[in-house]
Design an enzyme around this catalytic site. Structure first.
Site, mmCIF file in Angstrom:
data_model
loop_
_atom_site.group_PDB
_atom_site.id
_atom_site.type_symbol
_atom_site.label_atom_id
_atom_site.label_comp_id
_atom_site.label_asym_id
_atom_site.label_seq_id
_atom_site.Cartn_x
_atom_site.Cartn_y
_atom_site.Cartn_z
ATOM 1 N N ARG A 45 40.671 -46.920 97.727
ATOM 2 C CA ARG A 45 41.661 -47.134 96.701
ATOM 3 C C ARG A 45 42.896 -46.284 96.905
ATOM 4 O O ARG A 45 43.923 -46.497 96.285
ATOM 5 C CB ARG A 45 41.023 -46.784 95.339
ATOM 6 C CG ARG A 45 40.008 -47.842 94.905
ATOM 7 C CD ARG A 45 39.260 -47.371 93.663
ATOM 8 N NE ARG A 45 37.873 -47.096 94.030
ATOM 9 C CZ ARG A 45 36.990 -46.581 93.179
ATOM 10 N NH1 ARG A 45 37.340 -46.238 91.962
ATOM 11 N NH2 ARG A 45 35.754 -46.378 93.553
ATOM 12 N N GLY A 46 42.789 -45.285 97.772
ATOM 13 C CA GLY A 46 43.814 -44.242 97.876
ATOM 14 C C GLY A 46 45.218 -44.693 98.227
ATOM 15 O O GLY A 46 46.186 -43.983 97.942
ATOM 16 N N GLU A 101 47.210 -46.559 105.101
ATOM 17 C CA GLU A 101 46.151 -45.624 104.703
ATOM 18 C C GLU A 101 46.777 -44.423 103.991
ATOM 19 O O GLU A 101 47.925 -44.058 104.260
ATOM 20 C CB GLU A 101 45.382 -45.203 105.977
ATOM 21 C CG GLU A 101 44.368 -44.100 105.834
ATOM 22 C CD GLU A 101 43.216 -44.408 104.886
ATOM 23 O OE1 GLU A 101 43.470 -44.918 103.787
ATOM 24 O OE2 GLU A 101 42.073 -44.068 105.243
ATOM 25 N N ASP A 102 46.017 -43.816 103.097
ATOM 26 C CA ASP A 102 46.533 -42.642 102.398
ATOM 27 C C ASP A 102 46.496 -41.392 103.291
ATOM 28 O O ASP A 102 47.520 -40.752 103.512
ATOM 29 C CB ASP A 102 45.791 -42.399 101.069
ATOM 30 C CG ASP A 102 44.272 -42.293 101.219
ATOM 31 O OD1 ASP A 102 43.746 -42.512 102.333
ATOM 32 O OD2 ASP A 102 43.604 -41.986 100.216
ATOM 33 N N ASP A 105 41.970 -37.987 108.066
ATOM 34 C CA ASP A 105 41.335 -36.670 108.018
ATOM 35 C C ASP A 105 40.472 -36.531 109.279
ATOM 36 O O ASP A 105 41.002 -36.259 110.352
ATOM 37 C CB ASP A 105 40.535 -36.601 106.713
ATOM 38 C CG ASP A 105 39.961 -35.240 106.416
ATOM 39 O OD1 ASP A 105 40.606 -34.241 106.747
ATOM 40 O OD2 ASP A 105 38.861 -35.164 105.837
ATOM 41 N N LYS A 133 46.050 -34.977 108.587
ATOM 42 C CA LYS A 133 45.536 -33.605 108.738
ATOM 43 C C LYS A 133 44.969 -33.496 110.148
ATOM 44 O O LYS A 133 43.761 -33.621 110.357
ATOM 45 C CB LYS A 133 44.411 -33.350 107.729
ATOM 46 C CG LYS A 133 44.811 -33.415 106.275
ATOM 47 C CD LYS A 133 43.682 -32.827 105.432
ATOM 48 C CE LYS A 133 43.333 -33.688 104.276
ATOM 49 N NZ LYS A 133 42.185 -33.179 103.491
ATOM 50 N N PHE A 154 42.685 -29.777 100.516
ATOM 51 C CA PHE A 154 42.275 -30.976 99.793
ATOM 52 C C PHE A 154 43.387 -31.340 98.817
ATOM 53 O O PHE A 154 43.780 -30.540 97.980
ATOM 54 C CB PHE A 154 40.953 -30.766 99.057
ATOM 55 C CG PHE A 154 40.329 -32.065 98.659
ATOM 56 C CD1 PHE A 154 39.562 -32.794 99.568
ATOM 57 C CD2 PHE A 154 40.542 -32.605 97.390
ATOM 58 C CE1 PHE A 154 39.015 -34.022 99.224
ATOM 59 C CE2 PHE A 154 39.996 -33.833 97.040
ATOM 60 C CZ PHE A 154 39.233 -34.540 97.960
ATOM 61 N N ASP A 161 42.706 -39.218 95.103
ATOM 62 C CA ASP A 161 41.879 -38.646 94.038
ATOM 63 C C ASP A 161 41.011 -37.481 94.478
ATOM 64 O O ASP A 161 40.749 -37.276 95.667
ATOM 65 C CB ASP A 161 40.924 -39.716 93.512
ATOM 66 C CG ASP A 161 39.792 -39.998 94.522
ATOM 67 O OD1 ASP A 161 40.110 -40.356 95.675
ATOM 68 O OD2 ASP A 161 38.609 -39.825 94.158
ATOM 69 N N ARG A 167 44.773 -39.573 90.486
ATOM 70 C CA ARG A 167 45.490 -40.579 91.277
ATOM 71 C C ARG A 167 46.871 -40.865 90.691
ATOM 72 O O ARG A 167 47.770 -41.325 91.375
ATOM 73 C CB ARG A 167 44.712 -41.906 91.295
ATOM 74 C CG ARG A 167 43.404 -41.871 92.054
ATOM 75 C CD ARG A 167 42.870 -43.290 92.208
ATOM 76 N NE ARG A 167 41.481 -43.346 92.613
ATOM 77 C CZ ARG A 167 41.042 -43.278 93.870
ATOM 78 N NH1 ARG A 167 41.898 -43.126 94.854
ATOM 79 N NH2 ARG A 167 39.765 -43.342 94.146
HETATM 80 P P1 IMP Z 1 38.320 -39.650 107.286
HETATM 81 O O1 IMP Z 1 37.381 -40.782 107.544
HETATM 82 O O2 IMP Z 1 37.634 -38.322 107.353
HETATM 83 O O3 IMP Z 1 39.566 -39.681 108.131
HETATM 84 O O4 IMP Z 1 38.699 -39.743 105.782
HETATM 85 C C1 IMP Z 1 39.635 -40.563 105.331
HETATM 86 C C2 IMP Z 1 39.540 -40.755 103.839
HETATM 87 O O5 IMP Z 1 39.020 -39.620 103.162
HETATM 88 C C3 IMP Z 1 40.932 -40.907 103.312
HETATM 89 O O6 IMP Z 1 41.301 -42.252 103.333
HETATM 90 C C4 IMP Z 1 40.806 -40.391 101.912
HETATM 91 O O7 IMP Z 1 40.407 -41.429 101.055
HETATM 92 C C5 IMP Z 1 39.737 -39.358 101.985
HETATM 93 N N1 IMP Z 1 40.344 -38.011 102.057
HETATM 94 C C6 IMP Z 1 40.593 -37.271 103.156
HETATM 95 N N2 IMP Z 1 41.200 -36.118 102.847
HETATM 96 C C7 IMP Z 1 41.355 -36.140 101.508
HETATM 97 C C8 IMP Z 1 41.971 -35.232 100.577
HETATM 98 O O8 IMP Z 1 42.507 -34.159 100.905
HETATM 99 N N3 IMP Z 1 41.969 -35.626 99.269
HETATM 100 C C9 IMP Z 1 41.398 -36.792 98.840
HETATM 101 N N4 IMP Z 1 40.836 -37.673 99.678
HETATM 102 C C10 IMP Z 1 40.811 -37.348 101.004
HETATM 103 MG MG MG Z 2 40.886 -43.609 101.804
#
Ligand code: IMP
Ligand code: MG
Length: 178
Positions: A45-46, A101-102, A105, A133, A154, A161, A167
């Site tokens: 949803r981000g 994408e938001d 990470d 990040k 974070f 969220d 959000r």
């Molecule tokens: P990844 O699979 O570890 O790259 O995670 C990606 C998803 O984790 C992002 O699309 C976010 O929804 C969530 N996410 C990663 N970092 C944060 C953060 O700092 N705050 C909130 N959600 C996060």
């Molecule tokens: Mg996400």
């Protein structure tokens, strides 16, 4: 679930976000200038706030679709196991696709989604992530466009969220536990 108490320190103002979104939209418009109709795919949803602002700045014919992948749940750490909860409504074969994408990470979510969508044979597939990040990366995936590179904090707000809260903040802030 009981939440640990936290405060939110502003990291990126609403004004900086708006300026960056406008610049990203200019680049993306140039890149896809010859497209028939771009399919903009928001990862739920981000990305819902970001995609809403971004598409309104694109000077292109666009279609909007959404995909939801499993995420953190209420935790602060990625599960690393990505499942598709809601698939696209439309087809993307031979289409120009922009995935929105938001945050990137660890990279697991985006890698999984990109592989899944590429297997459907789009003509072009690019990725636009609002936040990156890079120090957290575990797999090799890079967005074509990134809004802001941020440290390992974070963050919440502008669609993002913590356990489904915050959000609706207009800016991006970092969570500080107190
Ligand atoms: P990844 O699979 O570890 O790259 O995670 C990606 C998803 O984790 C992002 O699309 C976010 O929804 C969530 N996410 C990663 N970092 C944060 C953060 O700092 N705050 C909130 N959600 C996060
Ligand atoms: Mg996400």
């Amino acid at each position: 679930m009981t939440q640990r108490a936290y405060v939110i320190d502003e990291m990126i103002s609403a004004k900086s976000i708006a300026a960056r979104v406008e610049a990203l939209a200019r680049d993306i418009t140039g890149h896809f200038a010859d497209t028939d109709k771009l399919v903009v795919v928001g990862l739920l949803r981000g990305s819902f706030v970001f995609i809403a602002d971004l598409v309104r700045e694109l000077d292109l014919p666009v279609e909007v679709d959404f995909l939801e992948a499993s995420s953190y749940g209420d935790r602060l750490e990625s599960s690393r196991e990505v499942r598709i909860i809601k698939d696209l409504s439309g087809e993307i074969a031979r289409r120009d696709v922009l995935v929105v994408e938001d945050i990137v990470d660890t990279g697991h979510t985006l890698l999984h989604v990109a592989q899944l969508l590429r297997a459907r044979g789009p003509q072009r597939l690019e990725i636009c992530a609002l936040l990156d990040k890079p120090t957290r990366r575990e797999v090799d995936v890079t967005a074509t466009w990134t809004g802001f590179t941020i440290p390992d904090e974070f963050v919440v707000g502008y669609g993002i969220d913590y356990a489904q809260r915050d959000r609706n903040l207009p800016h991006i802030g970092k969570v500080r536990f107190v």
